[in-house]
Design a protein around this motif. Sequence first.
Motif, PDB file in Angstrom:
ATOM      1  N   ILE A 241      -5.094  -1.553  -4.193  1.00 54.49           N
ATOM      2  CA  ILE A 241      -4.379  -2.600  -3.468  1.00 54.49           C
ATOM      3  C   ILE A 241      -2.897  -2.295  -3.594  1.00 54.49           C
ATOM      4  O   ILE A 241      -2.334  -2.355  -4.696  1.00 54.49           O
ATOM      5  CB  ILE A 241      -4.702  -4.000  -4.044  1.00 54.49           C
ATOM      6  CG1 ILE A 241      -6.212  -4.251  -4.015  1.00 54.49           C
ATOM      7  CG2 ILE A 241      -3.947  -5.082  -3.277  1.00 54.49           C
ATOM      8  CD1 ILE A 241      -6.638  -5.509  -4.766  1.00 54.49           C
ATOM      9  N   ASP A 242      -2.244  -1.948  -2.498  1.00 51.98           N
ATOM     10  CA  ASP A 242      -0.850  -1.513  -2.571  1.00 51.98           C
ATOM     11  C   ASP A 242      -0.235  -1.517  -1.180  1.00 51.98           C
ATOM     12  O   ASP A 242      -0.909  -1.135  -0.209  1.00 51.98           O
ATOM     13  CB  ASP A 242      -0.781  -0.096  -3.159  1.00 51.98           C
ATOM     14  CG  ASP A 242       0.572   0.226  -3.758  1.00 51.98           C
ATOM     15  OD1 ASP A 242       1.550   0.321  -2.986  1.00 51.98           O
ATOM     16  OD2 ASP A 242       0.656   0.388  -4.984  1.00 51.98           O
ATOM     17  N   PRO A 243       1.033  -1.918  -1.053  1.00 52.23           N
ATOM     18  CA  PRO A 243       1.682  -1.840   0.262  1.00 52.23           C
ATOM     19  C   PRO A 243       1.872  -0.411   0.754  1.00 52.23           C
ATOM     20  O   PRO A 243       2.027  -0.190   1.958  1.00 52.23           O
ATOM     21  CB  PRO A 243       3.049  -2.501   0.024  1.00 52.23           C
ATOM     22  CG  PRO A 243       2.914  -3.266  -1.241  1.00 52.23           C
ATOM     23  CD  PRO A 243       1.900  -2.536  -2.061  1.00 52.23           C
ATOM     24  N   LEU A 244       1.879   0.556  -0.182  1.00 51.68           N
ATOM     25  CA  LEU A 244       2.113   1.949   0.176  1.00 51.68           C
ATOM     26  C   LEU A 244       0.821   2.750   0.073  1.00 51.68           C
ATOM     27  O   LEU A 244       0.019   2.550  -0.853  1.00 51.68           O
ATOM     28  CB  LEU A 244       3.170   2.567  -0.745  1.00 51.68           C
ATOM     29  CG  LEU A 244       4.519   1.846  -0.817  1.00 51.68           C
ATOM     30  CD1 LEU A 244       5.465   2.594  -1.746  1.00 51.68           C
ATOM     31  CD2 LEU A 244       5.142   1.696   0.570  1.00 51.68           C
ATOM     32  N   TYR A 245       0.646   3.656   1.010  1.00 51.93           N
ATOM     33  CA  TYR A 245      -0.499   4.562   0.975  1.00 51.93           C
ATOM     34  C   TYR A 245      -0.083   5.767   0.135  1.00 51.93           C
ATOM     35  O   TYR A 245       0.371   6.790   0.634  1.00 51.93           O
ATOM     36  CB  TYR A 245      -0.900   4.980   2.387  1.00 51.93           C
ATOM     37  CG  TYR A 245      -2.129   5.864   2.443  1.00 51.93           C
ATOM     38  CD1 TYR A 245      -3.357   5.398   1.978  1.00 51.93           C
ATOM     39  CD2 TYR A 245      -2.059   7.152   2.943  1.00 51.93           C
ATOM     40  CE1 TYR A 245      -4.483   6.203   2.021  1.00 51.93           C
ATOM     41  CE2 TYR A 245      -3.179   7.967   3.001  1.00 51.93           C
ATOM     42  CZ  TYR A 245      -4.392   7.490   2.532  1.00 51.93           C
ATOM     43  OH  TYR A 245      -5.512   8.289   2.573  1.00 51.93           O
ATOM     44  N   ASN A 246      -0.222   5.602  -1.180  1.00 53.60           N
ATOM     45  CA  ASN A 246       0.273   6.610  -2.104  1.00 53.60           C
ATOM     46  C   ASN A 246      -0.834   7.584  -2.504  1.00 53.60           C
ATOM     47  O   ASN A 246      -1.953   7.519  -2.004  1.00 53.60           O
ATOM     48  CB  ASN A 246       0.880   5.920  -3.335  1.00 53.60           C
ATOM     49  CG  ASN A 246      -0.088   4.917  -3.964  1.00 53.60           C
ATOM     50  OD1 ASN A 246      -1.275   5.201  -4.121  1.00 53.60           O
ATOM     51  ND2 ASN A 246       0.416   3.742  -4.323  1.00 53.60           N
TER      52      ASN A 246
END
Length: 665
Positions: free
Chosen positions: A194-199
């Motif tokens: 779960i993260d705003p960035l596609y890391n």
Amino acid sequence: MAEVRKAACPLNCWDSCGFHVTVENNRVTKVDGDPSHPITKGKICGRGRMLETRTNSSERLLYPLKKVNGNFVQISWEQALDEIAAKLTGIKEKYRTTAVLHSHDYANNGILKNLDQRFFNCYGGVTELYGSLCWGAGIEAQKWDFGNAWSHEPDDISNSKNIIIWGRNVARTNMHFYEKLVEAKKHGAKLYVIDPLYNATAKIADEHITIKPGMDGLLAAGIIKELLRLGLEDRVFIEQYTHGFADVVRLVDSISLEKISEMTEVACEVMTTLASVYADKPAATFMGLGLQRYQNGGNTIRLIDALAAISGNIGIAGGGANYANIQVGQSFAFDELTLAHRRKHHRQFSIMKQAEEVLSATNPEIKLIVVTCGNPLTQVPDTHVVEKAFSSVPTLVVIDQFMTDTAMLADYVLPTTTAFEEEDFYYSSMYHHYVNYGPKLVSAPGEAQPDLWIWTELAKRLGFGNDFDFSRDEWFQMALKPLAEKGLTLEKLKSQHTMELPVEKIPWHDHKFQTPSGKYEFTAQQKGVQGRLTLAVPNESKWANPELAKEYPYQLLTIHPLRSNHSQNYHLLGAKLQLKVEVSQNIAEHLGLKPSDFVRVWNDRGEVNGYISILAGAHPNTINIDEGIWKRFGGSVNQLTSSRESDNRLGSTLYDCLVNLEKIN
């Protein structure tokens, strides 16, 4: 002749690696991983390898410096220490000792770095900082919930059926945990990020859930709501081992799932799926530090903790609400090292608001600041105010290895050693529970001295030299005293170079919590109304501040850099270093931006200029600028961030930041 020596990484980092350091002719020539280390097993990151460059850099500070008529001149240690001691004596006689501010952070992690506190306590007690720029809101939140902030030991992940990585890019910040995630997936565990960035961590996930920055607590509330609707909660755990569950029920009943979806920008069906994931135990949650760097940061961590508790994932193998593991640091005798009882006076400033508090301080005003293990001009939010404050005091003393942005403002700069030039031992309160020994490997260049030597010499001049009259081994034995009865001695640490500490490997397995009630507390009993969970949102958001959001429509994140531990390595990365402004695809399309376009990013606190890079898969209207960049390379990004405190006053709001952006022709 080259010799390979065992050593340890001093960086304030999750992994706390074991090293093999090659030394030739009194010079460090190479830093590698130690294959025998039980956790890090020979693999280290680029930041660790750069300690060789840092140690050998031609930019090292070699001699004490004093600013005279706006320019630094070299002086002797005797002159520097005599003059600083005289200023400290004068302040003590004319004002109270709290006219001195000790501005300290955690650039390096050696146990003896804490002796600066002993010095200032023996001096009489100074103005100190409370809270943390990094992780303070989350630590405090878990203390309200559990009574402490403990995590499962690294190997327990092999027991997890589902793994939720929430706001944490372990591929960048915790590489050995990343390896364990890969291994767990091979054995059938499902991974959700779960993260705003596609890391890089999201790239190996079974599912990446992108979320509006700062709305993680609301998402947790939505998952709880679905758990309860579907009857998937762990009633036995809730009824026997928790306090305040009825307050949680009322909270989630006060909002619809559709409204939560609108605010988090996460689909309702995703929350339903995640409810089933949490109910399919054991499910382990690993939280990052960024998601609590908002006005609502403590509440966010508490809602995620509540989700783990309601689903029955607390105190079981393969579960946990894993944020920090401060039981590791709690193994040592810090009270004996620091002598807090010697303080006669004491005042505290918020680490976030230290600049404002310096400027407004009375009775007494701040007359002298000593900076240790930090670079406030780069790392503390609202840079313009920080620069004004640190320039306003009569005397600023900075202890460092390099001429940082903060050191440039100083009246005295005292050169200190690197980890390979002094003996210490190191640990991390973030991930694993091993302590690592770091011997002195090479001589320091010029006249650089360990921090401990500086405090000892100043203590002699100020009349409490006896409080520092210990050998290094005696200091170590003092710190290790609580462990000696368990056979964990200095001799064992030195011979083995790494030593396992006696921690709870599965926290709360006995369901005995360190809260006032002895139970998990959904509502913190001793905090009154503040102890209740809420549906709080970031201060700088369209939900809390719609007019501000119209003027500044983009959410700014300031994540940890890949190649530098905060601001420590930027000056070592090459002269062509540029500030990179990473933007989501929709921003690039809306503003017609292309990679390498030169842009201005601003809000009402300040602005920075940098070069565009496009973030594939990032949440819409999201910008990232890595933190730690020095002024000479286009930073600091903290010219844009706010010095407000989190809801529980112990954390920063560095990510609670709206900005605007435009291309510069």
